[in-house]
Design a protein around this motif. Structure first.
Motif, mmCIF file in Angstrom:
data_model
loop_
_atom_site.group_PDB
_atom_site.id
_atom_site.type_symbol
_atom_site.label_atom_id
_atom_site.label_comp_id
_atom_site.label_asym_id
_atom_site.label_seq_id
_atom_site.Cartn_x
_atom_site.Cartn_y
_atom_site.Cartn_z
ATOM 1 N N ARG A 571 -2.082 34.910 -35.898
ATOM 2 C CA ARG A 571 -0.818 35.064 -36.626
ATOM 3 C C ARG A 571 -0.834 34.361 -37.973
ATOM 4 N NH1 ARG A 571 3.910 34.365 -32.002
ATOM 5 N NH2 ARG A 571 3.001 35.795 -30.462
ATOM 6 N N SER A 572 -1.699 33.373 -38.130
ATOM 7 C CA SER A 572 -1.733 32.622 -39.391
ATOM 8 C C SER A 572 -2.694 33.223 -40.407
ATOM 9 C CB SER A 572 -2.134 31.171 -39.120
ATOM 10 O OG SER A 572 -3.463 31.110 -38.579
ATOM 11 N N LEU A 577 -4.695 33.944 -46.036
ATOM 12 C CA LEU A 577 -5.181 34.799 -47.116
ATOM 13 C C LEU A 577 -4.246 34.733 -48.318
ATOM 14 C CD1 LEU A 577 -6.272 37.958 -45.072
ATOM 15 C CD2 LEU A 577 -7.780 36.349 -46.240
ATOM 16 N N ALA A 578 -2.967 34.713 -48.085
ATOM 17 C CA ALA A 578 -2.000 34.677 -49.187
ATOM 18 C C ALA A 578 -2.078 33.385 -49.967
ATOM 19 C CB ALA A 578 -0.587 34.882 -48.642
ATOM 20 N N THR A 695 -3.456 44.370 -37.945
ATOM 21 C CA THR A 695 -4.177 44.620 -39.197
ATOM 22 C C THR A 695 -3.548 43.796 -40.305
ATOM 23 O OG1 THR A 695 -4.602 46.907 -38.502
ATOM 24 C CG2 THR A 695 -5.001 46.390 -40.816
ATOM 25 N N VAL A 696 -4.394 43.283 -41.187
ATOM 26 C CA VAL A 696 -3.934 42.573 -42.379
ATOM 27 C C VAL A 696 -4.602 43.213 -43.578
ATOM 28 C CG1 VAL A 696 -3.897 40.382 -43.632
ATOM 29 C CG2 VAL A 696 -3.559 40.401 -41.153
ATOM 30 N N ARG A 724 -12.503 32.432 -36.342
ATOM 31 C CA ARG A 724 -12.494 33.800 -36.877
ATOM 32 C C ARG A 724 -13.887 34.279 -37.256
ATOM 33 N NH1 ARG A 724 -7.769 31.945 -40.924
ATOM 34 N NH2 ARG A 724 -6.034 31.956 -39.459
ATOM 35 N N GLY A 725 -14.901 33.420 -37.151
ATOM 36 C CA GLY A 725 -16.242 33.793 -37.569
ATOM 37 C C GLY A 725 -16.969 34.598 -36.525
ATOM 38 N N ASP A 726 -18.290 34.635 -36.680
ATOM 39 C CA ASP A 726 -19.164 35.362 -35.751
ATOM 40 C C ASP A 726 -18.805 36.839 -35.646
ATOM 41 O OD1 ASP A 726 -20.439 32.952 -35.207
ATOM 42 O OD2 ASP A 726 -19.024 32.470 -33.587
#
Length: 876
Positions: A571-572, A577-578, A695-696, A724-726
């Motif tokens: 959710r973050s 990104l912003a 989706t973002v 969030r990697g890998d």
């Protein structure tokens, strides 16, 4: 009896009298041949354009280096040429240098956004190199690459940078990372090199890619050895060609070294590459040529009208020939021969003018900084065909007027004037026009009734467009046949405002209406140009609107991020990104699966106003701004299947619970990101969807390659880490946002320019008709002057008459073109909104009226100088 007494003067023959008339009045010859001259100029001008483009492309094209004498490629078995075979080639006598070529590529690591680098083997130096060093050094060892300027610009590389290639493991299970150093930046000498590419010598690149062979070997021969071999071969076989024998011997040696290989000379390969380049460059000219028939057809119509006016002016002469015994057949044959002479002379003049202009284009282009090339020789075959074709067109144009003129009664010799109006606008012509109109309407209704529905993939659009074009052709034939009957009603409507302009306006309407056949002949050609140009502009506006919509759907944002395995994202993520200034318009949305009737569908809470180029997203019914609580936007496929439009109700089922919604709008096509139904965020939450986004999306803050590079780095930084990697979050980049629109605009601009030739021919027809009319109506102008009309008023009257030709043609052309524009848009792309560019059409209409009015300037000046005494003079 003397020879002089028995011989017949050439002027006394039927054909001789026509030739004498041409010599006596060369202005009429120029008038009848002007439209044919324009047609010949345009046709041969196209030939010269092809010559210039071909010569320029061949001169500029860079593919296989000039130093390459022989090219070796694998045989039919497709097996690459191995390193041992390359060594055998290098040992072959007369071979001075041989390099192997490898073409491959690899994805790049180091960015969350997928990147790809093409790889090519090149020596980097020497005569066979296809690259030239810009900065840094060319790689000479393992683990080093040189990249071209495109890769340096798009990926932000410089000498000393490092790249990580993602290569498959030798056993095919998994991926390994190979880090290489960028040793230098190079520029390729190949014309078509425009993709990010890395270069290295063949052995090093083969090791990097894990390949052991070459897809091609370029060979430079030793000139001295070749000359020696050629001399020896020539001594051994005095009757054979030394160079040809030496080349054959070298090819045979190479085939022995590389069994089954294909061996071609460098010249042969370069010629093939140049031909392929020329073929690609000629695509636009092929489109140009396809529309030339329209301009040629317009020229025939104008020439036919002009011949009819000229022959009507000479009705007394033709009647006298009938009175002294000339048969209609002989008169018709003489008139056709006269037309053929006019056509041949006009064709020759047009060809020479086009050739002269073609020779002037390259030096003029060089003065403006553009390098063009042209052959100094006249393409004789094409020139002869153009001249002969113009003569044939003239014969076709003169045929009907000559047959009508040859039937003149001998009693016409006693009359002092001729109206110039033929009787072709009788019952037979009307019936023919109605028959063509009925056929056009039947074909158009058939295509309308069979229009494709959204999602219909089996619809044959090419066949449908062909029938639409056929229907349009029949409609235009109906316009030609019914033109004289359509002129008077249109003029009646135009007469109302023109009467308020004074005597000149009233007399102009009377002058055009007094010869409806002549007015129709000229106005129909103008209508053809307006119809085609207006239809093209309308179709372009409609298809451009759909193209913007399609691009907004297929590439709504620069970057889109979604989870590879799970159904939702952190959710973050959107907030993270912003926080980067390199990114803007960061948007998170959710998608969920629903059931519509008995079929699955996707519902989304994507805010359609946040999609890139929001103006590109349009509604087919309703308005996107009406989307509110308990409302839904439906894509075209589901709207058609459910039979709903704005204001209707639909029922969706989410996890077994029915949800009733009102349709706020329907889309003209598919929805962004595969969505079928779009609802407000609060409604999707009430339906029970998970609160986490699926989706973002984000856009780069700056346009261009540097802005995209910084945006990619920001996304990579955000996605780095165990959470969030890998590869659990996939980031995709959208590219080529405007390519389709640019191609569509280029094609449409080319078509409009070609169709503009039709308008040019029509304007020439207006000028010709006005000139001949002024000569024919001298006594009328003289009488008007005697009754008190001054020269300025006469000038205005003739100018308004010419402008009326443009007005008539514009009205008829738009009336014919708009329905067919709608039908073409629906057949070409049923989801495209029909958009009428009212401003552009008004500009075209206004410009056409002004141009046709300007075409009558010189004839109007001549008419204004008519003396009042002409009113009492005898007719010629």
């Amino acid at each position: 009896m003397s020879k002089a007494a028995t011989s017949t003067p050439w002027r006394a023959t039927v054909l001789g009298s026509q030739v004498a008339e041409l010599l006596r009045r060369p202005g009429r010859f120029a008038a009848t041949g002007l439209s044919l001259l324009i047609a010949a100029f345009v046709v041969f001008g196209t030939v010269m354009a092809q010559e210039i483009i071909s010569a320029t492309v061949v001169e500029r094209f860079r593919g296989t280096p000039e130093a390459v004498s022989v090219v070796v490629t694998p045989g039919d078995d497709g097996e690459d040429i191995g390193e041992d075979r390359l060594r055998e080639i290098r040992k072959t006598p007369s071979v001075a240098e041989a390099v192997g070529r490898i073409d491959g590529g690899s994805p790049l690591d180091g960015s969350a956004v997928e990147r790809y680098l093409e790889l090519s083997a090149d020596p980097g130096t020497g005569a066979l190199a296809e690259v030239r060093l810009v900065t840094g050094t060319y790689p000479s060892g393992r683990g080093r690459l040189a990249v071209n300027t495109q890769a340096a610009r798009e990926y932000g590389l410089a000498p000393g940078s490092s790249l990580t290639l993602l290569r498959p493991e030798p056993d095919g299970d998994g991926t390994r990372r190979v880090t290489v150093e960028v040793s230098g930046i190079v520029r390729s000498t190949a014309t078509d090199d425009a993709r990010p590419t890395g270069y290295a010598p063949g052995p090093h690149l083969g090791e990097l890619l894990g390949v052991t062979g070459y897809s091609r070997v370029d060979i430079r021969t030793d000139t001295a050895s070749s000359a020696s071999s050629a001399s020896s071969a020539s001594s051994a076989s005095p009757g054979s060609s030394g160079s040809g024998s030496a080349s054959a011997q070298l090819a045979e040696r190479i085939r022995q070294a590389v069994p089954g290989a294909q061996v071609r000379s460098g010249d042969e390969v370069r010629d093939q590459e140049a031909r392929e380049a020329v073929a690609e460059a000629k695509d636009v000219l092929e489109l140009f040529t396809a529309f030339l028939a329209v301009a040629v057809g317009a020229a025939v119509l104008v020439a036919t009208s002009t011949f009819r006016i000229v022959f009507a002016r000479r009705v007394r002469q033709l009647a006298l020939l009938r009175a002294i015994g000339a048969s209609p057949r002989r008169i018709a044959a003489a008139l056709v021969a006269e037309g053929a002479v006019v056509g041949l002379l006009a064709g020759a003049t047009g060809v020479l003018a086009a050739w002269g202009c073609g020779q002037l284009v390259p030096p003029l282009a060089r003065r403006f900084g553009h390098e063009l090339f042209a052959s100094p020789h006249l393409p004789l075959t094409e020139a002869v065909l153009t001249v002969a074709g113009t003569g044939l067109l003239a014969v076709l144009a003169v045929l009907a007027p000559s047959l009508a003129a040859s039937r003149v009664s001998p009693l016409e010799a006693l009359r002092s004037a001729a109206s110039g109006e033929s009787t072709a606008s009788g019952i037979g012509r009307t019936l023919l026009g109605l028959l063509c109109a009925a056929g056009a309407a039947l074909l158009a209704w058939q295509q309308y009734d069979g229009l494709p529905r959204p999602g219909d993939t089996e619809y044959d659009r090419f066949a449908a467009l062909t029938l639409v074009v056929l229907s349009g052709g029949l409609a235009f034939l109906a316009l030609i046949a019914l033109g004289p009957r359509l002129v008077r009603p249109v003029l009646s409507a135009l007469a109302v405002p023109l009467r308020r302009t004074g005597a000149a306006g009233r007399l102009a309407v009377a002058g055009v209406g007094g010869a409806p056949g002549r007015a129709a002949s000229v106005s129909v050609v103008v209508a053809l140009g307006v119809c085609l140009v207006g239809s093209t502009l309308t179709c372009l506006a409609s298809l451009s609107a759909y193209e913007r919509y399609r691009q907004a759907v297929e590439a709504p944002a620069d970057f889109s991020l979604y989870a590879r395995d799970s159904e939702s994202l952190d959710r973050s993520l959107a907030a993270d990104l912003a926080s980067h200034p390199e990114l803007t318009d960061v948007t998170a949305f959710r998608t969920a699966e629903v059931v519509e009737s008995t079929r699955g569908a996707t519902v989304s809470d994507l805010d359609l106003d946040t999609v890139r180029s929001g103006v590109g997203l349009t509604a087919r019914t309703g308005s996107l701004g009406d989307l509110g609580p308990a409302h839904v936007v439906v894509d075209a496929d589901h709207a058609h299947r459910l039979g709903v439009r704005a204001g209707d109700r639909v029922t969706l089922e989410f996890e077994g619970r029915p949800v009733r919604l009102t349709v706020a709008a329907t889309l003209p096509g598919a929805g962004p990101y595969g969505g079928n139904f779009f609802v407000p965020t609060a409604d999707l939450t009430r339906m029970g969807a998970d609160a986490a986004p699926t989706t973002v999306t984000a856009n780069a803050s700056e346009d261009g390659a540097p802005g995209r590079i910084r945006a990619q780095r920001a996304i990579t930084d955000t996605l780095t880490g165990p959470e969030r990697g890998d590869g659990r979050v996939v980031a995709e980049e959208s590219a080529g946002q405007a390519g389709g629109s640019d191609d569509l605009r280029t094609m449409a601009t080319t078509v409009i320019m070609v169709l503009g030739l039709t308008v040019l021919v029509a304007v020439a027809g207006v000028a010709t008709t006005a000139s001949l009319t002024v000569v024919e109506r001298k006594r009328e102008f003289g009488l008007l002057r005697a009754l008190g009309l001054n020269g300025a008023a006469v000038h205005r009257m003739v100018t308004v008459e010419c402008a009326l030709y443009g007005v008539l043609g514009g009205i008829l052309g738009l009336a014919l073109g708009m329905p067919y524009s709608w039908l073409v848009v629906r057949v070409a792309e049923t989801s495209a909104p029909f958009s009428v560019p009212a401003g552009e059409l008004a500009a075209v209409f206004t410009a056409l009226v002004l141009v046709t009015a300007a075409a009558g300037t010189v004839p109007a000046l001549r008419a204004s100088r008519t003396s009042p005494t002409v009113a009492v003079a005898r007719s010629e």
